[in-house]
Motif scaffolding. Structure first.
Motif, PDB file in Angstrom:
ATOM      1  N   GLN A   1       0.863  -1.179   0.000  1.00  0.00           N
ATOM      2  CA  GLN A   1       0.000   0.000   0.000  1.00  0.00           C
ATOM      3  C   GLN A   1       0.900   1.229   0.000  1.00  0.00           C
ATOM      4  O   GLN A   1       1.590   1.509   0.979  1.00  0.00           O
ATOM      5  CB  GLN A   1      -0.911   0.005   1.228  1.00  0.00           C
ATOM      6  CG  GLN A   1      -1.872   1.184   1.261  1.00  0.00           C
ATOM      7  CD  GLN A   1      -2.931   1.025   2.328  1.00  0.00           C
ATOM      8  OE1 GLN A   1      -3.721   0.086   2.292  1.00  0.00           O
ATOM      9  NE2 GLN A   1      -2.948   1.931   3.291  1.00  0.00           N
TER      10      GLN A   1
ATOM     11  N   SER B   1       1.571   5.188  -0.244  1.00  0.00           N
ATOM     12  CA  SER B   1       1.014   6.523  -0.035  1.00  0.00           C
ATOM     13  C   SER B   1       1.945   7.548  -0.664  1.00  0.00           C
ATOM     14  O   SER B   1       3.162   7.519  -0.441  1.00  0.00           O
ATOM     15  CB  SER B   1       0.857   6.817   1.462  1.00  0.00           C
ATOM     16  OG  SER B   1       0.015   5.858   2.077  1.00  0.00           O
TER      17      SER B   1
ATOM     18  N   GLU C   1       3.316   0.563   3.098  1.00  0.00           N
ATOM     19  CA  GLU C   1       2.836  -0.349   4.134  1.00  0.00           C
ATOM     20  C   GLU C   1       2.742  -1.748   3.535  1.00  0.00           C
ATOM     21  O   GLU C   1       2.415  -1.914   2.354  1.00  0.00           O
ATOM     22  CB  GLU C   1       1.466   0.089   4.653  1.00  0.00           C
ATOM     23  CG  GLU C   1       1.473   1.391   5.425  1.00  0.00           C
ATOM     24  CD  GLU C   1       0.105   1.721   5.982  1.00  0.00           C
ATOM     25  OE1 GLU C   1      -0.287   1.102   6.996  1.00  0.00           O
ATOM     26  OE2 GLU C   1      -0.582   2.575   5.389  1.00  0.00           O
ATOM     27  N   TYR C   2       2.999  -2.756   4.369  1.00  0.00           N
ATOM     28  CA  TYR C   2       3.050  -4.134   3.903  1.00  0.00           C
ATOM     29  C   TYR C   2       1.856  -4.907   4.461  1.00  0.00           C
ATOM     30  O   TYR C   2       1.682  -5.015   5.677  1.00  0.00           O
ATOM     31  CB  TYR C   2       4.368  -4.783   4.328  1.00  0.00           C
ATOM     32  CG  TYR C   2       5.564  -4.009   3.828  1.00  0.00           C
ATOM     33  CD1 TYR C   2       6.025  -4.177   2.528  1.00  0.00           C
ATOM     34  CD2 TYR C   2       6.201  -3.066   4.643  1.00  0.00           C
ATOM     35  CE1 TYR C   2       7.102  -3.446   2.049  1.00  0.00           C
ATOM     36  CE2 TYR C   2       7.278  -2.337   4.174  1.00  0.00           C
ATOM     37  CZ  TYR C   2       7.720  -2.526   2.878  1.00  0.00           C
ATOM     38  OH  TYR C   2       8.784  -1.790   2.407  1.00  0.00           O
TER      39      TYR C   2
END
Length: 238
Positions: A115, A117, A125-126
């Motif tokens: 993810q 941003s 993010e994992y």
């Protein structure tokens, strides 16, 4: 996106993946960075079934970051690997599988969604997921730690000076016999027998002199290019 030189890369008369070129690909990234706020590189690279970056892969990915890549994601190892922050970039060495039917063990049937941003800085993010039956689903809470815990541990390990080199040297010692058996022309059955006997046949087939000759043919750029050219021609004729 780019890929290491496997069977599926594109050629002048063959459709396929964009082959990574150590001279041209970094410049391509630099040109993109001059026109874009963010550059994300998907690199089909890395050793299959190996959870750490090889020394060569890390050098390639860091060069991509030096040339302007904000995120480099490697997707060839078929297993979740590690990540590192290099300068201002994030490099993911192995995103895992998405959906493969070969096995249901954790090594083969897990992966990471990234993810991303995009704000003042790129942030990743994992999110772990698992293969379930004929599909995939987000990992249950009880499975998240068993997937992410080792992932973050490996990510710490690769930052230790010399770790990537020593770990890969160990891996080569344990798995190099397979390649020698392939070079010898052994079929799958004989390769497995040779593995069972810890390389008994390949050790007797290859003297130090013969092994050094193979090393020269594989390691020397001109020799390797000639061997690859011959094999490509043979493959295209068949």
């Amino acid at each position: 996106a780019c890929a290491e030189h496997e069977f599926t890369i594109a050629g002048e008369k063959i459709a396929g993946a964009n082959p990574f070129d150590p001279l041209e690909s970094p410049d391509h990234i630099a040109r993109l960075k001059a026109r874009c706020d963010y550059v994300i590189v998907l690199h089909h690279g890395g050793k299959e079934h190996y959870r750490y970056p090889t020394p060569g892969l890390r050098k390639v990915c860091r060069k991509m970051a030096d040339k302007g890549a904000d995120l480099v994601v490697c997707q060839h190892s078929h297993c979740i690997g590690a990540f590192e922050k290099y300068n201002e970039a994030t490099i993911v060495y192995g995103q895992g599988n998405f959906l493969f039917d070969r096995s249901d063990n954790e090594f083969w049937s897990t992966g990471l969604l990234l993810q991303v941003s995009l704000a003042e800085k790129l942030f990743v993010e994992y999110i772990p997921f698992c293969k379930k039956g004929n599909g995939v689903q987000l990992a249950e809470k009880k499975d998240e730690y068993s997937i992410l815990g080792p992932f973050f541990l490996r990510s710490e390990q690769i930052l230790k000076p010399g770790f990537v080199e020593s770990e890969f040297a160990r891996y080569c010692d344990e798995n190099g016999q397979y390649y020698m058996a392939v070079f010898a022309g052994f079929g799958k059955i004989v390769r497995n027998i040779d593995k069972l006997f810890k390389g008994f046949f390949t050790r007797r087939l290859y003297s130090w002199k013969k092994a050094s000759l193979i090393q020269n043919h594989v390691e020397c750029e001109s020799q390797r290019e000639t061997v690859i050219g011959y094999l490509n021609n043979k493959r295209l004729r068949n």
